[in-house]
Structures are given as C-alpha cells and as structure tokens.
Write an enzyme that holds these catalytic residues in place. Structure first.
Site, PDB file in Angstrom:
ATOM      1  CG  ASP A  83      39.623  44.334  43.395  1.00 30.70           C
ATOM      2  OD1 ASP A  83      39.706  44.670  44.589  1.00 30.70           O
ATOM      3  OD2 ASP A  83      39.504  45.153  42.463  1.00 30.70           O
TER       4      ASP A  83
ATOM      5  CG  ASP B 204      30.851  49.728  28.713  1.00 32.64           C
ATOM      6  OD1 ASP B 204      31.167  50.434  29.696  1.00 32.64           O
ATOM      7  OD2 ASP B 204      31.287  49.932  27.571  1.00 32.64           O
ATOM      8  CG  HIS B 205      32.019  50.353  34.714  1.00 37.30           C
ATOM      9  ND1 HIS B 205      33.125  49.783  34.132  1.00 37.30           N
ATOM     10  CD2 HIS B 205      32.378  51.601  35.077  1.00 37.30           C
ATOM     11  CE1 HIS B 205      34.112  50.652  34.142  1.00 37.30           C
ATOM     12  NE2 HIS B 205      33.700  51.762  34.710  1.00 37.30           N
TER      13      HIS B 205
ATOM     14  CG  ASP C  15      41.702  49.590  29.761  1.00 36.56           C
ATOM     15  OD1 ASP C  15      41.126  48.551  30.130  1.00 36.56           O
ATOM     16  OD2 ASP C  15      41.956  50.532  30.525  1.00 36.56           O
TER      17      ASP C  15
ATOM     18  CG  HIS D 240      34.519  52.300  29.078  1.00 37.72           C
ATOM     19  ND1 HIS D 240      33.640  51.313  29.458  1.00 37.72           N
ATOM     20  CD2 HIS D 240      35.646  52.099  29.811  1.00 37.72           C
ATOM     21  CE1 HIS D 240      34.227  50.548  30.375  1.00 37.72           C
ATOM     22  NE2 HIS D 240      35.426  51.002  30.596  1.00 37.72           N
TER      23      HIS D 240
END
Length: 486
Positions: free
Chosen positions: A17, A178-179, A236, A241
C-alpha cells in the site's frame, strides 16, 4: 532548470500500500519536474510472482490522478523492473545483484543505490545483512537506506535493530522517514522562529507561558486494528511525530542551518526533556480510549475489527513535558494526540504570558487576553497571531484580534508532497528532515517510562465518546497549571 539526480531505487515491499499510495506518485512528480530523467531506474521486489508488465501496470494505475500523457507515462514506467523476492533466500539476492548491475550499466547510474524498505521492521536486519554480503551495495557510488517507522517497539528493540542495520550501513547512510518532517509547515517552524527577530527575541520562558501541540484525527483505526492494538497512540504518534515537532520548537538556534548543526540542536532539546518517575507520569500524562457514538453509529474501539474485546490500548494521549534548561525552565509543553476526535487537525499554539489589563475598570480588573502564535499544519496550512486591540465603540475595551495567513489552495496543489520532498532529500544526500539514531533513542527513553508505568495499571476505558474533544482528564491536566487547551 533542475539538477537531474542519478540512482537505482530498489523497493522492498513494492506491491504494498505504501508504494502504491506514496512512493510511485512521488517518483512520478520528481520525474515530471525533471529531478529524475534518463538516469534512474527502479527495481520492485516482493513475494508476488509478477512480471515487468504487471508491475508497470500497477505503477501506471497509481499515478493516473496526475493525468500523464501517453508519451510521459510510457517513458516513466519503462524505468521500472520487477524481481520476485524472498527476503530470507540468499539466492534471490544474487538475482537482484545481477539485475541491479545490468540496470546500472543500461542507465549509467554511476553505482548510486537507494534501498527503500517498505515492509515490516523485523525484516530490516536480514535485508541489510544480505545487501552487504551479496555485494549489492557498491563501493564506487553512494548507498542509502530508507526505512519507515515503527523503529522498534521500545528502546531495547530499537537499539538491537539499529545495531543490525549499522553492521551494513553507516549512520550517515541511513534515512529514517518521519513523513511529518516533510510537511511544508513543519519545515516552516524554523523559518518562523529564526526568520523573525520579533519571535527570536521572545522565544523563551520570560515571555512564553506554555506551548501546545495537537495531532488530532477524526478517523478511528480503520483496517489497522491488528497493528494498532499492539501499539496505541503513545507509540504510534507521540514517540515519533509529536516529539519531532517538540524538538523543532524547543531547540536552541543552530550555529548554521546545516544538517549537522540542526540535528545537534534537536538532539540536545530531546535530551533536555525530563524523564519522569512513575509518580511523575501519573501526575503529567493521561490516556483515553474512544467509545461508541449512538448518534453517528461510530463503533467503540473495542468493537473495531482485530481489536481485543477488553483491550486496554489507548487511542488518546495528553501530557505535559518539562524541558530542563535555562530557556524553557518553568514552561510546560502540552501535547495531545488521539483518534475519533471532533475534527482532523495538526496545530501548534505558542501561548505568550499575559499581564494586568491597564485599560480595565476597577470592577472588571484582570489579565489581558494572551497573545498566541498559531502554526497550522493540516488540513489548513499557514499561521496566525492573536493580538489585542480596541473594540469598536465608546468604551476603551480590549478584544483579541487575529492576524492570519493561509496558503492558497493553488499553492498547496503545486507544492511537493511530503514523500516527494523526502525522496529528493535522500537523492541529494540531505538528512536534515530525517531522524538520527540519537533522536530515536531519546524519544524511546522518554516514552518507555510512560508505557512501563501504564502497563502496571488498569485504565478505566472507554472514557470519551467518538466525535468528541477527548477525555475530561485531558482538560483537568492543564487546569493544574491554570491553562486550557486553545
């Protein structure tokens, strides 16, 4: 005129994905903009027994929203090749090496290789070891490894994983994605802080009352119940983030705006975050889990697919971080993240200290409203500054006024997507917007003490309704410091 980048990408997990939704569209945008041209190639690997044509059709479908011309599409997908691959089979790596060398010669790739591990972390050690042992990494060009989170499940597992990877790749060759660090307004934090003397001079505990970081989601766990029930909001969202955002807000001004100095400043900021005792965790962190909402038909977390019926996994975390240095002594950093909240929003508030209102009557004496700098990250991108001005009318009454800037939809449509930016950074060898091992390690140390404390307790779940603003205990947490969520 753009500088063309030269490399062979090998994507492990090429049928998954992430590759379909993020990697192929990002590579196409780089191709369309001229950053990738003739001298690049992509090898997709996975267990599925696909041919090159099947693979290229999948890549083609993933970029249809960009409406490529027939010539553009044909040229782009011609650079993609597929190799069925079992990561545990040494013979498959020999086939991969042969294909990589062939493509290196065909496209004049100068032995530059990027390996993207878009698969479960427990394969990382095996893959990196085989890449080195089978000679797929090269000596003449660059070798770079891109890996996704989660990087370990606690400090010890992260350390073991890092040691495995370091046996094949040096730290400066490892690009941990880490987008969030690829988002436009995350990268704007430093521009706002250091590009405006107004804020640079008051970015400290003399003028700032508190800092608030919110990462809120409307959605529940969707089809990620199996993964999420072993992770929870703390691992998560907070470990990666949220703490990355905090490090950018709290770091000292770097000596230069180079990768090395920015990383050093971020690491120092994370190292200054206090590691709580079990008693301090109870005082400074709260958690929640969403319940069903009969008005909307939204399920409780425990009713979601692949979630344990009596699950104690948190879907919401709020906490107060204490940064033990001269700049931030006494300034609470409030953080929160959760699922099934009232709206999707990633937002930062810098709340400045207030003072007595010199314009108020004796009967209505009190503090002026706080000045607040707000950085909007998503879905809105921009920032605002709340100041105080005179209300229109006969009386000299103060009211908050907001000065705001928002990026236009046209600008956002044309701006690079996070993965596009990060792939280009990796091509250029710029690790500024990736996470260094020292950042990962300290983030796990901060989170581990919270997790270990919570694992010894039984929470009173569920404790907030889907579609609400979260559990009441999060409001109570700020009330201890005479603060409220903005």
């Amino acid at each position: 005129m753009t500088d063309e980048q030269t490399a062979l990408f090998t994507i492990f997990g090429a049928t998954g994905d992430l590759a379909q939704r993020k990697l192929y569209p990002s590579l196409f945008r780089l191709f369309r903009k001229g950053f990738l041209n003739d001298s690049f190639a992509v090898i997709g690997t996975a267990r599925r027994d696909w041919s090159n044509d099947v693979y290229r059709n999948a890549v083609s479908e993933s970029i249809q929203s960009f409406q490529p011309t027939s010539t553009e599409l044909a040229e782009f997908i011609s650079h993609f090749y597929y190799q069925a691959h079992d990561v545990n089979n040494s013979e498959d790596y020999s086939l991969l090496q042969t294909l990589a060398d062939t493509l290196d010669n065909k496209y004049n790739l100068k032995s530059n290789r990027i390996f993207y591990l878009a698969m479960a972390p427990h394969f990382f050690g095996t893959i990196t070891q085989q890449l080195k042992e089978q000679g797929i990494t090269t000596k003449d060009g660059f070798n770079r490894l891109i890996i996704e989170k989660p990087f370990g499940s606690d400090y010890q597992t992260a350390l073991s994983l890092n040691n495995e990877i370091n046996a094949a790749f040096e730290e400066d060759q490892i690009f941990r994605i880490d987008h969030y660090l690829g988002k436009e307004m995350i990268q704007n934090i430093s521009a706002i802080r250091f590009g405006n003397p107004l804020f640079t001079s008051i970015w400290n505990n003399t003028y700032i009352d508190n800092v608030q970081v919110t990462l809120a989601e409307e959605l529940g766990v969707e089809d990620r119940g199996g993964y999420y029930d072993t992770s929870g909001a703390l691992k998560d969202m907070i470990q990666n983030h949220t703490l990355q955002v905090v490090s950018l807000l709290a770091m000292e001004p770097p000596k230069t705006f180079t990768e090395r100095d920015i990383r050093s400043a971020k690491i120092a900021a994370l190292n200054d975050i206090k590691l709580y005792s079990a008693e301090e965790v109870a005082e400074n962190f709260v958690r929640g889990q969403y319940d069903a909402n009969p008005n909307t038909g939204q399920l409780a977390y425990r009713q979601e697919p692949n979630v344990a019926p009596e699950s104690q996994t948190e879907t919401y975390v709020a906490g107060k971080l204490t940064i033990e240095n001269q700049r931030w002594q006494g300034v609470p950093f409030f953080i929160r993240s959760g699922k099934r909240l009232s709206k999707k929003e990633t937002i930062i508030h810098i709340v400045f200290k207030s003072d007595l209102n010199p314009f108020a009557t004796k009967e209505a004496a009190g503090l002026l409203p706080n000045n607040i700098l707000t950085i909007y990250i998503q879905p809105t991108e921009g920032f605002s500054l709340t100041l105080n001005g005179k209300e229109i009318g006969d009386n000299f009454k103060i009211e908050p006024l907001k000065l705001a800037f928002e990026h236009s939809s046209e600008a956002l449509d044309n701006s690079p997507e996070a993965y596009e930016k990060l792939l280009l950074d990796c091509l250029k060898g710029d690790g500024t917007n990736f996470t260094h091992w020292d950042e990962v390690a300290q983030s796990w140390r901060i989170v581990d003490v919270i997790r270990q404390t919570w694992d010894k307790q039984t929470p009173d779940f569920p404790n907030y309704i889907s579609g609400s603003n979260g559990p009441k205990c999060a409001d109570d947490l700020l009330a201890k410091d005479h603060a409220i969520w903005i």
